[in-house]
Design an enzyme around this catalytic site. Sequence first.
Site, PDB file in Angstrom:
ATOM      1  N   MET A  33       0.888  -1.304   0.022  1.00  0.00           N
ATOM      2  CA  MET A  33      -0.024   0.009   0.101  1.00  0.00           C
ATOM      3  C   MET A  33       0.928   1.182  -0.119  1.00  0.00           C
ATOM      4  O   MET A  33       0.523   2.302   0.430  1.00  0.00           O
ATOM      5  CB  MET A  33      -1.129  -0.007   1.082  1.00  0.00           C
ATOM      6  N   LEU A  66       6.958   3.368   1.415  1.00  0.00           N
ATOM      7  CA  LEU A  66       7.638   2.070   1.395  1.00  0.00           C
ATOM      8  C   LEU A  66       8.778   2.244   2.416  1.00  0.00           C
ATOM      9  O   LEU A  66       9.462   3.219   2.607  1.00  0.00           O
ATOM     10  CB  LEU A  66       8.189   1.457   0.135  1.00  0.00           C
ATOM     11  N   GLY A 108      10.959  -2.755   5.690  1.00  0.00           N
ATOM     12  CA  GLY A 108      10.185  -4.050   5.545  1.00  0.00           C
ATOM     13  C   GLY A 108       9.875  -4.169   4.220  1.00  0.00           C
ATOM     14  O   GLY A 108      10.090  -5.759   3.795  1.00  0.00           O
ATOM     15  N   HIS A 109       9.078  -3.576   3.351  1.00  0.00           N
ATOM     16  CA  HIS A 109       8.864  -3.678   2.120  1.00  0.00           C
ATOM     17  C   HIS A 109      10.042  -4.054   1.281  1.00  0.00           C
ATOM     18  O   HIS A 109      10.144  -4.993   0.433  1.00  0.00           O
ATOM     19  CB  HIS A 109       8.152  -2.381   1.368  1.00  0.00           C
ATOM     20  N   SER A 129       6.662  -0.004   9.848  1.00  0.00           N
ATOM     21  CA  SER A 129       4.991   0.046   9.674  1.00  0.00           C
ATOM     22  C   SER A 129       4.835   1.261   8.886  1.00  0.00           C
ATOM     23  O   SER A 129       5.281   2.327   9.451  1.00  0.00           O
ATOM     24  CB  SER A 129       4.336  -0.376  10.448  1.00  0.00           C
TER      25      SER A 129
END
Length: 270
Positions: A26, A29, A32-33, A180
């Site tokens: 979503m 970024l 984590g992404h 996050s």
Amino acid sequence: MKILLNNNDLNEALNNVKNLGFVPTMGSLHKGHISLIKESLRKTNKTIVSIFINHTQFNNKNDFTKYPRNKKKDLSILKRLNVDFVYLPNANDIYDYKRTKKIKLKKKDKILCAKYRTGHFEGVLDVMDRLVNKISPKYVFMGLKDFQQLFLVKNYIEKKYKSRVVPCKTIRNSNKLALSSRNLLLGKSALSKAEKLTQNLINFKKNLSKVKDLKKAIYNQKIKLSKLFNVNIEYLELINEKNLKIANKTKNSKLFIAFYLDKIRLIDNI
Ligand code: AMP
């Protein structure tokens, strides 16, 4: 890097592409992404990343409106990583056909986030079904950070398609907080509280195997953390990671938490 703005672009670009890795996101970024994307780049010939903030999975309109959007920065990150394709669909591209049968969660799955975010996972499964149907990837890379999402999507997608869902480890910042996109919405003090609460939970989990009455210890910890950090904890549960049922022993289990800070809802599993 090819930017695909609609389904025509997508179909044209993916014609004849084999061994394709897909990373659904979503946007906004973070590392984590990026770790998911790097895993796809390592494991497949071509990588496609989608950025789509799917309104149907937001059970709270304010959360959808406030969700961070950073398209320019995202594109520069993806270009630097040398991904092959970025898919930036509109809602019309995704919701271009009507579903004949509504997606429904089984009663046994209505725990943790499914219990508190009505309709959330139905929205996630719907959009993942549509994305995988359009993209036909060999592998879909998803984060263990969103364990329940991964569990439900893997079961759903692997039953219906040849695509395999690959779990990827949770990336944390130097103070142990899981990265996050929503962390961007936290003030400095809330961020620090989230980090301390996470560290506290990691220590609590380490000692849990010595505890006799697990249920009571977890309940007490929930109360303790709520008071210590003045935070609203939606749930704190020990869950068996194989079947996602409430666990009565620590083997193969993880602590799942959802809590609110600065009205922002964060989740983690430890
Ligand atoms: P999102 O953009 O939040 O929908 O996340 C897209 C994908 O990235 C999902 O598969 C998430 O589980 C994964 N993800 C989000 N945060 C992290 C993290 N801290 N570590 C690893 N994967 C993550």
